[in-house]
Scaffold this motif. Sequence first.
Motif, PDB file in Angstrom:
ATOM      1  N   PRO A  62       9.383   6.900   6.597  1.00  0.00           N
ATOM      2  CA  PRO A  62       9.029   5.496   6.327  1.00  0.00           C
ATOM      3  C   PRO A  62       7.852   4.989   7.148  1.00  0.00           C
ATOM      4  O   PRO A  62       7.316   3.917   6.856  1.00  0.00           O
ATOM      5  CB  PRO A  62      10.314   4.737   6.664  1.00  0.00           C
ATOM      6  N   SER A  65       2.512   5.397   4.873  1.00  0.00           N
ATOM      7  CA  SER A  65       2.256   4.442   3.791  1.00  0.00           C
ATOM      8  C   SER A  65       1.500   5.087   2.629  1.00  0.00           C
ATOM      9  O   SER A  65       0.615   5.919   2.827  1.00  0.00           O
ATOM     10  CB  SER A  65       1.439   3.260   4.319  1.00  0.00           C
ATOM     11  N   ASP A  92       4.054   0.322  -1.108  1.00  0.00           N
ATOM     12  CA  ASP A  92       5.158   0.664  -0.227  1.00  0.00           C
ATOM     13  C   ASP A  92       6.376  -0.177  -0.568  1.00  0.00           C
ATOM     14  O   ASP A  92       6.271  -1.213  -1.233  1.00  0.00           O
ATOM     15  CB  ASP A  92       4.766   0.419   1.243  1.00  0.00           C
ATOM     16  N   ASN A  93       7.536   0.263  -0.084  1.00  0.00           N
ATOM     17  CA  ASN A  93       8.725  -0.563  -0.210  1.00  0.00           C
ATOM     18  C   ASN A  93       8.569  -1.814   0.656  1.00  0.00           C
ATOM     19  O   ASN A  93       7.865  -1.791   1.663  1.00  0.00           O
ATOM     20  CB  ASN A  93       9.957   0.231   0.241  1.00  0.00           C
ATOM     21  N   PRO A  94       9.168  -2.936   0.253  1.00  0.00           N
ATOM     22  CA  PRO A  94      10.138  -3.082  -0.841  1.00  0.00           C
ATOM     23  C   PRO A  94       9.506  -3.302  -2.231  1.00  0.00           C
ATOM     24  O   PRO A  94      10.204  -3.200  -3.224  1.00  0.00           O
ATOM     25  CB  PRO A  94      10.937  -4.308  -0.432  1.00  0.00           C
ATOM     26  N   GLU A  95       8.197  -3.597  -2.291  1.00  0.00           N
ATOM     27  CA  GLU A  95       7.594  -3.885  -3.590  1.00  0.00           C
ATOM     28  C   GLU A  95       7.606  -2.652  -4.486  1.00  0.00           C
ATOM     29  O   GLU A  95       7.853  -2.753  -5.698  1.00  0.00           O
ATOM     30  CB  GLU A  95       6.159  -4.398  -3.400  1.00  0.00           C
ATOM     31  N   HIS A  96       7.354  -1.498  -3.908  1.00  0.00           N
ATOM     32  CA  HIS A  96       7.422  -0.261  -4.682  1.00  0.00           C
ATOM     33  C   HIS A  96       8.795  -0.098  -5.325  1.00  0.00           C
ATOM     34  O   HIS A  96       8.915   0.183  -6.525  1.00  0.00           O
ATOM     35  CB  HIS A  96       7.109   0.936  -3.776  1.00  0.00           C
ATOM     36  N   ALA A  97       9.851  -0.267  -4.529  1.00  0.00           N
ATOM     37  CA  ALA A  97      11.211  -0.092  -5.047  1.00  0.00           C
ATOM     38  C   ALA A  97      11.551  -1.148  -6.096  1.00  0.00           C
ATOM     39  O   ALA A  97      12.209  -0.850  -7.100  1.00  0.00           O
ATOM     40  CB  ALA A  97      12.216  -0.146  -3.899  1.00  0.00           C
ATOM     41  N   ARG A  98      11.095  -2.381  -5.887  1.00  0.00           N
ATOM     42  CA  ARG A  98      11.392  -3.459  -6.835  1.00  0.00           C
ATOM     43  C   ARG A  98      10.825  -3.147  -8.221  1.00  0.00           C
ATOM     44  O   ARG A  98      11.517  -3.302  -9.234  1.00  0.00           O
ATOM     45  CB  ARG A  98      10.805  -4.780  -6.327  1.00  0.00           C
ATOM     46  N   LYS A 101      12.323   0.400  -9.923  1.00  0.00           N
ATOM     47  CA  LYS A 101      13.676   0.383 -10.487  1.00  0.00           C
ATOM     48  C   LYS A 101      13.708  -0.268 -11.875  1.00  0.00           C
ATOM     49  O   LYS A 101      14.642  -0.043 -12.647  1.00  0.00           O
ATOM     50  CB  LYS A 101      14.649  -0.326  -9.545  1.00  0.00           C
TER      51      LYS A 101
END
Length: 401
Positions: A62, A65, A92-98, A101
């Motif tokens: 983590p 980047s 990067d997370n959290p925007e990547h994960a949002r 998904k």
Amino acid sequence: MTTTAELPEFPMPRAAGCPFDPPPAARALQEEAPLARVRLWDGSTPWLVTRHADQRALLADPRVSADVTRPGYPSPAPLPKGGTGISFILMDNPEHARLRKMVTAPFTIRRVAAMRPAVQKIVDDLIDELLAGPKPVDLVEAFALPVPSLVICELLGVPYADHDFFQENSKVIIRRDAGPEERAAGHRALIGYLDELVGAKLENPADDLLSGLAARVAAGELTRAEAAQMGVLLLIAGHETTANMIALGTLALLEHPDQLALLREGDDPALVASAVEELLRYLNITHNGRRRLALEDIEIAGETIRAGEGLIMANDIANRDPDVFPDGDRLDLTRDAHRHVAFGFGVHQCLGQPLARLELQVVYSTLYRRIPTLALATDVGQVPFKHDGSVYGVYELPVTW
């Protein structure tokens, strides 16, 4: 002390007559040390990470980047004005994960497995057209490119009739020697096209992925611009990489007739699945390595990577790492190659890998059995390879039977 000008330039050229092998200079660096400095087009000097274990460790860290907009990120080319338009893979997370998904469900193994009959029909229909048409024929244009383009168009809800438009613009975006203005124009064209499609799905939703994104726009979970960017990413990734694997994999098999015979003469699904993994390991379509930036100091492989320094994970040499793949320069379809990093590793591992695997399994188990005398219609030295792009493959593959 080594000066910047004395550092090896990256990416490095492949050896003449060895189109399937990593660049010799990269292999030499791997033998010398796990990490080495290289020089990019802009004079920056990121670390080239050469070993399989170190690449997996850093891709899962983590403190590393994927955000291309951060200062020091080792970009493979000048960024177009207005951003990349490539959505969450460079976030990067959290925007990547949002964002990721929101498009995960259609690419689950179960959902993709249900697509096998439809993919099989696409492959069979295109082979029927090959057999009924003239020869020799360019396998890229007549088969390798249409297969994944038809599949991703069906999944996304993009009209295949527009394939010339989106394929041409995709080629510009992934061509390393394209200027920033040229790539920006390609991005704008595709963003505008996908934005119109999202708008149409808002008015008349269907059972496709773009309609799902449009529903999220209507619910306020996603902006229309974000939906269009995600559509561009999925459209490009959904056809370019698999198309190149189909064509380059076919050429590799034609150059290794003993391995081709295993697929042509057998009918074991396990062997087909193994062959796909081995060809992914051996060929490495991702040509520029995976680029990252250290957010903190990281100790690895006896070196200290400082915060703000760039990292390049060259999957081609990692997939030939002798500690993981003994005799890795040999194509062996019976090898257990599942630990390859062709799809990356960690949270950014390729979302569409189940679909890519399915398409390749169907192609590799069908094409050579239905056309058992398939042969190259030119000398391999005359085949034009994509040395100038971020996705490796061939521009044309003349074949006959």
